[in-house]
Design a protein around this motif. Structure first.
Motif, PDB file in Angstrom:
ATOM      1  N   UNK A 170       0.815  -1.116  -0.034  1.00 18.70           N
ATOM      2  CA  UNK A 170      -0.155   0.058   0.118  1.00 18.70           C
ATOM      3  C   UNK A 170       0.959   1.346  -0.062  1.00 18.70           C
ATOM      4  N   UNK A 171       1.857   1.486  -0.918  1.00 20.60           N
ATOM      5  CA  UNK A 171       2.907   2.400  -1.011  1.00 20.60           C
ATOM      6  C   UNK A 171       3.631   2.783   0.163  1.00 20.60           C
ATOM      7  N   UNK A 172       3.600   1.627   1.044  1.00 16.99           N
ATOM      8  CA  UNK A 172       4.571   1.996   2.183  1.00 16.99           C
ATOM      9  C   UNK A 172       5.642   0.572   2.205  1.00 16.99           C
ATOM     10  N   UNK A 173       6.757   1.349   2.589  1.00 16.25           N
ATOM     11  CA  UNK A 173       8.064   0.523   2.695  1.00 16.25           C
ATOM     12  C   UNK A 173       8.009  -0.125   4.077  1.00 16.25           C
ATOM     13  N   UNK A 174       8.263  -1.663   3.973  1.00 13.32           N
ATOM     14  CA  UNK A 174       8.341  -2.532   5.056  1.00 13.32           C
ATOM     15  C   UNK A 174       9.720  -2.978   5.557  1.00 13.32           C
ATOM     16  N   UNK A 175      10.144  -2.596   6.530  1.00 11.14           N
ATOM     17  CA  UNK A 175      11.723  -3.023   7.064  1.00 11.14           C
ATOM     18  C   UNK A 175      11.832  -4.478   6.806  1.00 11.14           C
ATOM     19  N   UNK A 176      13.040  -4.883   6.583  1.00 12.14           N
ATOM     20  CA  UNK A 176      13.192  -6.582   6.312  1.00 12.14           C
ATOM     21  C   UNK A 176      13.300  -7.181   7.825  1.00 12.14           C
ATOM     22  N   UNK A 177      13.071  -8.267   8.153  1.00 10.23           N
ATOM     23  CA  UNK A 177      13.199  -8.915   9.406  1.00 10.23           C
ATOM     24  C   UNK A 177      14.305  -9.756   9.445  1.00 10.23           C
ATOM     25  N   UNK A 178      15.146  -9.895  10.490  1.00 10.27           N
ATOM     26  CA  UNK A 178      16.037 -10.550  10.767  1.00 10.27           C
ATOM     27  C   UNK A 178      15.625 -12.011  11.585  1.00 10.27           C
TER      28      UNK A 178
END
Length: 179
Positions: A170-178
């Motif tokens: 939805x046009x929002x960047x999601x941070x990558x999970x570790x």
């Protein structure tokens, strides 16, 4: 589960799986559970060392528990995934996959990109995707519920870093999970 001797958490594309192992050193019993479901049960094994191999997850990934005697009546239990130690497998996996964990409308989602095949998994399901080439790289589009999702792949411009994958929901960047 009185003879529980080992528990492992294994992150695969279709989810994080819990592997439990019971080893009765007096009875020779061996029981393997994957996500609480019994996969192997052997009673009265006279050889207390050895290995047990079983499938894990949707893709039936090969897992092996090695049972080794350390000293006297002490045993060591190690888990291998696809022939590699769990540590090596997870290190290698972090190079071949990207994982994002997000919450949408009160539901938690775990999205995994397999970089070698560009397959996208969400909560254990392989997603239907549409890929397209764009000016600065590629975009892989898919939907989660009524949310439009896109994994953008762009070159980092640095040979050591390679391609950078970014999940946009939805046009929002999601941070990558570790993991």
């Amino acid at each position: 589960m009185t003879d529980l001797v080992a528990v492992w958490e294994v992150a695969l594309s279709d989810g994080v799986h819990k592997i439990e192992f019971e080893h009765g050193t007096t009875s020779g019993k061996r029981v393997v559970y994957v996500d609480g479901k019994e996969e192997i049960r052997k009673e009265w094994m006279f050889k207390l060392v050895g290995k047990e191999t079983f499938p894990v997850g949707v893709s039936k990934t090969k897992a092996t528990i090695n049972i080794d005697a350390v000293s006297g009546f002490a045993y060591e239990y190690t888990l291998e995934i696809n022939g590699k130690s769990l540590k090596k497998y997870m290190e290698n996996r972090s190079k071949t996959t990207n994982t994002w964990v997000l919450s949408l409308g009160g539901t938690d989602y775990r999205v995994v990109l397999e970089k070698d095949t560009m397959d996208v998994w969400c909560n254990g399901q392989k997603m239907e995707t549409a890929g397209e080439f764009v000016e600065d790289g590629t975009e892989t589009h898919f939907s989660v519920g009524d949310h439009s999702c896109c994994i953008k792949a762009v070159s980092s411009g640095k040979r050591k870093e390679g391609i950078i994958h970014t999940l946009i929901v939805d046009d929002r960047e999601i941070p990558e999970a570790v993991e």
